[in-house]
Design an enzyme around this catalytic site. Structure first.
Site, short mmCIF file in Angstrom:
data_model
loop_
_atom_site.label_atom_id
_atom_site.label_comp_id
_atom_site.label_asym_id
_atom_site.label_seq_id
_atom_site.Cartn_x
_atom_site.Cartn_y
_atom_site.Cartn_z
N GLN A 53 2.10 -6.17 -3.28
CA GLN A 53 2.38 -6.21 -1.85
C GLN A 53 3.67 -5.44 -1.51
OE1 GLN A 53 1.76 -9.64 -3.20
NE2 GLN A 53 -0.40 -9.38 -2.83
N LYS B 185 2.47 2.19 -5.11
CA LYS B 185 3.17 1.67 -6.30
C LYS B 185 2.42 1.99 -7.58
CE LYS B 185 3.27 -2.54 -4.58
NZ LYS B 185 2.85 -2.22 -3.21
N ASP C 226 0.82 -1.22 0.00
CA ASP C 226 0.00 0.00 0.00
C ASP C 226 0.85 1.27 0.00
OD1 ASP C 226 -2.41 -1.61 0.36
OD2 ASP C 226 -1.73 -1.87 2.43
N GLY D 100 -3.93 -4.33 -4.72
CA GLY D 100 -4.74 -3.33 -5.42
C GLY D 100 -3.94 -2.07 -5.66
N HIS D 101 -4.01 -1.54 -6.88
CA HIS D 101 -3.35 -0.31 -7.23
C HIS D 101 -4.38 0.70 -7.71
CE1 HIS D 101 0.64 -2.63 -8.15
NE2 HIS D 101 0.39 -2.51 -6.86
#
Length: 431
Positions: A225, A16, A13, A40-41
């Site tokens: 991650q 990225k 988180d 998730g991005h």
């Protein structure tokens, strides 16, 4: 030519998505090399918000090739749903812009069912905090040589044999957990239906990428991650099921280690974590709540509130070493605006001894107490800053002190989710 690996250097988180998107303009190929749709991005481009889970972040940039590598575990139904969503936002996705490695393992419905059943059966204190999406069980099948891979979808006889082998393992496990057996026929129907939709993206990614390298194309390797969730070097057992550190980039797509020229570690200006596990600098006071509120600390994938704490230079120095980080991208500096005093962890105390690293043993990790250094904060806003001259003096001092403590230079600073709100110090793609 320079090829760049982007890794999260904390517990994930770190931002990225924005950084990969920012770098993707300079790249020709963007590759996901590990993880699954538990990551998730979030990208913000010209006011449009894109939420990606399995797709590489570069997919929203036209004229780029996006690659899902063999180090990823892929839920095919989730991927198709994500493609549909992104397409509805005006992004064109085709076999010319997206490739999936033929040897990528597939996450099947029974993987998620097993993941959730195990977590529900775990006693308090032993829960991992998994997202329940089947990531771990799929990686287990890969290592156990019973995974169903993308290439298996092309031949019905092979597919049936692979399914039978998987069921020989999973049905006894399910029985022990009180879960009904897998419906073999229904599973095969689902796989046959989805096969042509996935196979059109399948390719020998290792071959394509090595050919791209020979012609001088720039490759951006994107991890999911964070390094502290690495299966080997993270806070085990509260980790993900794959290697997250930069060394996995080559293995996860099928290129040699010499293909990597620069490793960019993404780092928040403070520290967060989702799920269970040790967190030495975690805050339970008003400062922790303030960091969470100002940083909008809710997971892109799960919506779970993240735990927040002060910046841990000791841990970051460790992850910079294990990933061979060349430079860091410091994100969310603006979240620290308005704090009168800031703290940075410079080491730990354990049983009366001072340590300059986080020990491996889980019981020791939980007993480590942080040793802090205090720095003056700043009252001015850093949001949207695009040059050093736009930053308050104390903000610059904070960044410089971070560099000293982690023994790694800052390559760029992000001051908002917007792509252009970035201070570039060193271009990772510079030849």
């Amino acid at each position: 030519m320079a090829n760049v690996v982007v890794v999260g250097a904390q517990w994930g988180d770190e931002g990225k998505g924005k950084i990969v998107d920012w770098l993707s303009e300079r790249a020709d190929v963007i590759c996901r090399f590990q993880g699954g749709h538990n990551a998730g991005h979030t990208l913000v481009i010209d006011g449009e918000v894109y939420k990606l889970h399995a797709l590489p972040s570069g997919v929203v940039r036209g004229g780029k090739l996006s690659v899902i590598g063999n180090g990823v575990v892929l839920d095919p139904w989730n991927l198709l749903g994500e493609i549909e969503t992104i397409t509805a936002q005006g992004v064109e996705i085709s076999p010319e812009t997206l490739m999936i490695a033929e040897n990528t393992p597939l996450i099947l419905p029974f993987h998620g069912e097993l993941d959730r059943a195990r977590e529900e059966a775990a006693s308090k204190g032993t829960k991992i905090g998994t997202t329940g999406r089947g990531i771990g069980p799929c990686y287990e099948d890969k290592v156990g040589r019973r995974a169903i891979r993308v290439a298996d979808l092309a031949d019905d006889a092979t597919l049936e044999a692979r399914v039978d082998r998987a069921l020989q393992h999973h049905d006894p496990l399910r029985k022990g957990l009180g879960v009904a057996p897998i419906d073999r026929d229904d599973l095969l129907v689902q796989l046959r239906e989805i096969a042509p939709k996935i196979m059109k993206y399948a390719a020998p990614v290792w071959k394509v990428l090595n050919e791209k390298r020979k012609t001088g194309k720039r490759i951006l390797f994107e991890g999911a991650q964070g390094a502290l969730l690495d299966i080997d070097f993270g806070t085990y057992p509260f980790v993900t099921s794959s290697n997250v550190i930069a060394g996995q980039a080559a293995t996860g797509v099928g290129v040699g280690p010499g293909a990597v020229d620069y490793v960019l570690g993404i780092v928040k200006a403070y520290t967060t974590r989702v799920g269970e596990g040790p967190f030495p600098t975690e805050l339970f006071d008003a400062d922790g709540q303030r960091l969470g509120e100002r940083g909008h600390e809710f997971g892109t994938t799960t919506g779970r509130q993240r735990r927040c704490g002060w910046f841990d230079a000791c841990l970051l120095r460790q992850t910079c070493a294990t990933s061979g980080v060349s430079g860091i991208a410091l994100t969310k500096l603006d979240v620290l605006d308005g704090f009168e005093t800031l703290k940075i962890c410079i080491g730990y105390e354990l049983d009366g001894k001072r340590l300059d690293y986080l020990p491996t043993a889980a019981d020791q990790q939980t007993r480590c107490t942080p040793i802090y250094e205090e720095l003056p904060g700043w009252s001015e806003s850093t949001e949207g800053a695009r040059s050093w001259a736009d930053l308050p003096a104390n903000a610059v001092k904070y960044v410089r002190r971070v560099e000293e403590l982690i023994d790694c230079p800052v390559a760029l600073v992000s001051t908002s989710p917007e792509r252009e709100d970035t201070i570039l110090v060193t271009d990772p793609f510079a030849d």
